[in-house]
Write an enzyme that holds these catalytic residues in place. Structure first.
Site, mmCIF file in Angstrom:
data_model
loop_
_atom_site.group_PDB
_atom_site.id
_atom_site.type_symbol
_atom_site.label_atom_id
_atom_site.label_comp_id
_atom_site.label_asym_id
_atom_site.label_seq_id
_atom_site.Cartn_x
_atom_site.Cartn_y
_atom_site.Cartn_z
ATOM 1 N N GLU A 44 38.408 43.481 44.765
ATOM 2 C CA GLU A 44 39.086 44.129 44.934
ATOM 3 C C GLU A 44 40.163 44.224 45.751
ATOM 4 O O GLU A 44 39.974 43.671 46.801
ATOM 5 C CB GLU A 44 38.033 44.975 45.824
ATOM 6 C CG GLU A 44 38.117 46.289 46.450
ATOM 7 C CD GLU A 44 37.347 46.708 47.737
ATOM 8 O OE1 GLU A 44 36.812 48.212 47.903
ATOM 9 O OE2 GLU A 44 35.969 46.061 47.888
ATOM 10 N N GLU A 69 41.123 40.918 51.030
ATOM 11 C CA GLU A 69 41.921 41.929 51.938
ATOM 12 C C GLU A 69 43.093 41.109 52.938
ATOM 13 O O GLU A 69 42.654 39.620 53.487
ATOM 14 C CB GLU A 69 40.306 41.990 53.346
ATOM 15 C CG GLU A 69 40.886 42.856 54.675
ATOM 16 C CD GLU A 69 41.760 44.394 54.287
ATOM 17 O OE1 GLU A 69 42.652 44.550 55.101
ATOM 18 O OE2 GLU A 69 40.676 44.858 53.183
ATOM 19 N N ASN A 96 47.947 38.565 50.547
ATOM 20 C CA ASN A 96 48.176 39.226 49.849
ATOM 21 C C ASN A 96 48.268 39.367 48.417
ATOM 22 O O ASN A 96 48.548 38.575 47.901
ATOM 23 C CB ASN A 96 50.085 38.762 50.497
ATOM 24 C CG ASN A 96 50.618 40.220 50.790
ATOM 25 O OD1 ASN A 96 50.830 40.955 50.204
ATOM 26 N ND2 ASN A 96 51.123 40.624 52.114
ATOM 27 N N ASP A 118 45.888 52.491 51.620
ATOM 28 C CA ASP A 118 47.430 52.985 52.683
ATOM 29 C C ASP A 118 48.362 54.221 51.600
ATOM 30 O O ASP A 118 48.390 53.048 50.562
ATOM 31 C CB ASP A 118 48.101 51.505 53.375
ATOM 32 C CG ASP A 118 48.887 52.670 54.215
ATOM 33 O OD1 ASP A 118 49.888 53.258 54.112
ATOM 34 O OD2 ASP A 118 49.393 51.859 55.634
ATOM 35 N N ASP A 154 41.327 59.859 48.618
ATOM 36 C CA ASP A 154 41.016 61.317 49.541
ATOM 37 C C ASP A 154 42.366 62.096 49.390
ATOM 38 O O ASP A 154 42.663 63.060 49.757
ATOM 39 C CB ASP A 154 40.437 61.156 50.808
ATOM 40 C CG ASP A 154 41.626 60.395 51.592
ATOM 41 O OD1 ASP A 154 41.634 59.435 51.340
ATOM 42 O OD2 ASP A 154 41.227 61.134 52.935
ATOM 43 N N THR A 191 33.009 53.576 49.538
ATOM 44 C CA THR A 191 33.735 52.809 50.998
ATOM 45 C C THR A 191 32.616 53.669 52.137
ATOM 46 O O THR A 191 32.403 54.481 51.810
ATOM 47 C CB THR A 191 35.431 52.246 51.163
ATOM 48 O OG1 THR A 191 35.523 54.001 51.122
ATOM 49 C CG2 THR A 191 35.061 52.442 49.702
ATOM 50 N N GLU A 194 34.759 56.409 51.968
ATOM 51 C CA GLU A 194 34.459 57.239 51.275
ATOM 52 C C GLU A 194 33.705 58.068 51.644
ATOM 53 O O GLU A 194 33.133 59.480 51.845
ATOM 54 C CB GLU A 194 34.371 57.065 50.390
ATOM 55 C CG GLU A 194 33.631 57.809 47.972
ATOM 56 C CD GLU A 194 33.562 57.194 47.791
ATOM 57 O OE1 GLU A 194 33.115 57.815 46.637
ATOM 58 O OE2 GLU A 194 33.676 56.234 47.714
#
Length: 213
Positions: A44, A69, A96, A118, A154, A191, A194
């Protein structure tokens, strides 16, 4: 969203090598050795506070998961969740996304999850979007044959941009939903974002794409 700085985050991550991979570049081509099995590896990119990656690990013990992350102050929340669960098939990594080709060999990753990335809405920032062709090229370089990317957001504009970007790059659109929570999709792991957005009645967009042979 402004992140609250946590000066202790780096030390906290380094003090838990059983959960957080400390030298990821040394494992290129040897990720099955790290997990001690031949199970598929799913990653992920942008794991945030970790609810998704921990939930997926619990739901699918036959798959090895790595949550990636960049922000240490965010990754510590994922680490806390993982410490509580102690799931052996989930690891975390503080790198990264632009470095992934230096960390994974071709074919080592069978699936990539991009969740609520993002959107970088300004046109001049398009290259920073994780579905920009520059990142898709990196993802292609580590995915297995017919490897997949699963994408949730979203943001309708980012979703539309991403579908075009996937198609133009050569990914096959395998499954698309314009309203995930009203679809027939099962076993969805949400998440934190979410949950927050869906409670407000916002639609969640989701797509599965795969590499063409």
């Amino acid at each position: 969203m402004r992140l609250r700085n946590k000066p202790w985050a780096g030390d906290f991550l380094r003090n838990h090598p059983q959960f957080v991979i400390q030298q990821p570049f040394e494992w290129k081509g040897k990720w099955n050795d790290l997990f001690g099995n031949e199970h598929p590896v799913h990653i992920e990119v942008g794991t945030g506070k970790g609810q998704f990656i921990v939930g997926m690990g619990k739901q699918n013990p036959h798959i090895n998961y790595i949550g990636i992350e960049l922000q240490e102050s965010v990754l510590v929340s994922a680490l806390k969740k993982l410490k509580e669960e102690e799931i052996p098939n989930v690891k975390l990594m503080n790198v990264n996304a632009s470095q992934l080709a230096e960390i994974f060999a071709k074919g080592e990753v069978e699936r990539i999850y991009l969740n609520f990335s993002d959107p970088w809405p300004k046109k001049r920032h398009a290259k920073r979007r994780l579905t920009h062709h520059s990142f898709l090229s990196i993802f292609e370089s580590i995915l297995a044959d017919e490897g997949e990317i699963h994408f949730k957001t979203d943001n309708q504009r980012l979703f539309e941009y991403s579908l075009v970007s996937f198609s133009e790059y050569g990914f096959l659109l395998k499954w698309v939903s314009l309203d995930l929570h009203q679809s027939d999709f099962t076993d969805n792991v949400m998440t934190e974002y979410e949950e927050k957005f869906s409670k407000k009645g916002q639609k969640i967009y989701r797509a599965e794409v795969k590499l063409r042979k």
